[in-house]
Design an enzyme around this catalytic site. Structure first.
Site, PDB file in Angstrom:
ATOM      1  N   SER A  59       0.833  -1.210   0.000  1.00  0.00           N
ATOM      2  CA  SER A  59       0.000   0.000   0.000  1.00  0.00           C
ATOM      3  C   SER A  59       0.867   1.259   0.000  1.00  0.00           C
ATOM      4  CB  SER A  59      -0.992  -0.002   1.165  1.00  0.00           C
ATOM      5  OG  SER A  59      -0.325   0.160   2.383  1.00  0.00           O
ATOM      6  N   ASN A  60       2.031   1.187   0.610  1.00  0.00           N
ATOM      7  CA  ASN A  60       2.937   2.350   0.537  1.00  0.00           C
ATOM      8  C   ASN A  60       3.486   2.522  -0.876  1.00  0.00           C
ATOM      9  OD1 ASN A  60       3.438   3.875   3.158  1.00  0.00           O
ATOM     10  ND2 ASN A  60       3.470   1.741   3.855  1.00  0.00           N
ATOM     11  N   ARG A  77      22.337 -14.821   3.983  1.00  0.00           N
ATOM     12  CA  ARG A  77      22.009 -13.411   3.736  1.00  0.00           C
ATOM     13  C   ARG A  77      22.961 -12.786   2.722  1.00  0.00           C
ATOM     14  NH1 ARG A  77      21.446  -8.856   8.416  1.00  0.00           N
ATOM     15  NH2 ARG A  77      23.692  -9.026   8.511  1.00  0.00           N
ATOM     16  N   LEU A  97      19.015  -5.448   6.379  1.00  0.00           N
ATOM     17  CA  LEU A  97      20.146  -5.285   5.472  1.00  0.00           C
ATOM     18  C   LEU A  97      21.424  -5.226   6.301  1.00  0.00           C
ATOM     19  CD1 LEU A  97      18.450  -2.650   3.151  1.00  0.00           C
ATOM     20  CD2 LEU A  97      18.997  -5.031   2.545  1.00  0.00           C
ATOM     21  N   ASN A 114      13.410   4.356   5.000  1.00  0.00           N
ATOM     22  CA  ASN A 114      12.448   3.342   5.441  1.00  0.00           C
ATOM     23  C   ASN A 114      11.247   4.037   6.077  1.00  0.00           C
ATOM     24  OD1 ASN A 114      11.455   0.718   6.222  1.00  0.00           O
ATOM     25  ND2 ASN A 114      12.186   1.115   8.309  1.00  0.00           N
ATOM     26  N   HIS A 160       8.404   3.382   9.029  1.00  0.00           N
ATOM     27  CA  HIS A 160       8.165   2.500  10.178  1.00  0.00           C
ATOM     28  C   HIS A 160       6.865   2.925  10.872  1.00  0.00           C
ATOM     29  CE1 HIS A 160       9.163  -0.270  13.384  1.00  0.00           C
ATOM     30  NE2 HIS A 160       8.793   0.667  14.227  1.00  0.00           N
ATOM     31  N   GLU A 203      23.147   1.148  10.131  1.00  0.00           N
ATOM     32  CA  GLU A 203      23.446  -0.272  10.380  1.00  0.00           C
ATOM     33  C   GLU A 203      22.639  -0.861  11.527  1.00  0.00           C
ATOM     34  OE1 GLU A 203      25.335   2.401  10.977  1.00  0.00           O
ATOM     35  OE2 GLU A 203      27.199   1.846  11.992  1.00  0.00           O
TER      36      GLU A 203
HETATM   37  C1  GAR Z   1       3.832  -0.691   6.731  1.00  0.00           C
HETATM   38  O1  GAR Z   1       2.981  -0.476   7.837  1.00  0.00           O
HETATM   39  C2  GAR Z   1       5.252  -0.328   7.085  1.00  0.00           C
HETATM   40  O2  GAR Z   1       5.347   0.766   7.929  1.00  0.00           O
HETATM   41  C3  GAR Z   1       5.698  -1.582   7.783  1.00  0.00           C
HETATM   42  O3  GAR Z   1       5.178  -2.618   6.992  1.00  0.00           O
HETATM   43  C4  GAR Z   1       3.946  -2.183   6.424  1.00  0.00           C
HETATM   44  C5  GAR Z   1       3.971  -2.442   4.949  1.00  0.00           C
HETATM   45  O4  GAR Z   1       2.713  -2.201   4.408  1.00  0.00           O
HETATM   46  N1  GAR Z   1       7.113  -1.661   7.897  1.00  0.00           N
HETATM   47  C6  GAR Z   1       7.731  -2.091   8.980  1.00  0.00           C
HETATM   48  O5  GAR Z   1       7.149  -2.497   9.972  1.00  0.00           O
HETATM   49  C7  GAR Z   1       9.248  -2.036   8.905  1.00  0.00           C
HETATM   50  N2  GAR Z   1       9.809  -2.217  10.207  1.00  0.00           N
HETATM   51  P1  GAR Z   1       2.508  -2.076   2.847  1.00  0.00           P
HETATM   52  O6  GAR Z   1       3.121  -3.332   2.230  1.00  0.00           O
HETATM   53  O7  GAR Z   1       1.028  -2.023   2.687  1.00  0.00           O
HETATM   54  O8  GAR Z   1       3.192  -0.828   2.379  1.00  0.00           O
END
Ligand code: GAR
Length: 203
Positions: A16-17, A68, A96, A110, A112, A145
């Site tokens: 969705s992002n 990894r 990463l 990123n 969060h 990191e």
């Molecule tokens: C989002 O809520 C993002 O903030 C989170 O994963 C979801 C992805 O949603 N990310 C984390 O928690 C990273 N630590 P999306 O696939 O619908 O964009």
């Protein structure tokens, strides 16, 4: 208009992002071009969004690599070939390595779903809800990191109401994520973001 910033979006889930970034580009709010979408999850719904919008999608299933290092080599190759200037993690649930991050110093961002430095890691919305905070939100930050610990570009606040559930809170946070991620990328595209130690200064 200046040349759009070439970006990679790294996904692993619903995307969705990614969709919000696509929409912001299509509506002219974000001057960026998605050169590649990379998923570590072959089942990610984000890949369907790529089909719909004719975006190049590459799958590197982390489970198919022996470690990894091998996985990151593949990711690295895709990133280099795509010629991007910014890597946007959007639900990419793989850590990463410091080596990878150093290679793209200050070029990885990123999103969060919590107000960092509170509630880093997985299930941030659940962590915040169960802790009983009165406000939560989301954070766009540079990746360093350490886990969810790089300099913060922007944050949005979401009040936690007494009738909220973990799910309603997560939905309200996601709505804010969709706004601030594109805004943060646009600030970077405009060259207005400067890192000074732990602080991000916006010109
Ligand atoms: C989002 O809520 C993002 O903030 C989170 O994963 C979801 C992805 O949603 N990310 C984390 O928690 C990273 N630590 P999306 O696939 O619908 O964009």
């Amino acid at each position: 208009m200046t040349k759009p910033i070439p970006i990679a979006v790294l996904v692993g889930g619903s995307g969705s992002n990614l969709q919000a970034i696509i929409d912001a580009i299509e509506s002219g709010k974000l001057n960026a071009e998605i050169k590649v979408v990379l998923s570590h999850n072959p089942e990610a719904y984000a890949l369907k969004r790529c089909e719909k919008h004719k975006l190049q999608a590459v799958i590197h299933n982390h489970k198919s690599y022996s470690n990894r290092d091998e996985f990151e080599k593949a990711v690295l190759q895709t990133i280099i070939e795509s010629g991007v200037e910014l890597i946007c993690l959007a639900g990419f649930m793989r850590l990463l390595s410091p080596k990878f991050v150093a290679r793209f110093s200050n070029k990885i961002v990123n999103i969060h779903p919590a107000l960092l430095p509170s509630f880093p890691g997985l299930h941030a919305q659940k962590q915040a809800f169960e802790y009983g905070v009165k406000v939560s939100g989301c954070t766009v930050h540079f990746v360093n990191e350490y886990l969810d610990a790089g300099p913060i570009i922007c944050q949005a606040i979401v009040p936690v109401k007494e009738n909220d559930t973990e799910e309603t809170l997560a939905a309200k946070i996601l709505e804010q994520e969709h706004k601030i991620y594109s805004e943060a990328i646009q600030l970077i595209a405009e060259g207005r973001v400067k890192i000074s130690g732990r602080k991000v200064l916006i010109k």
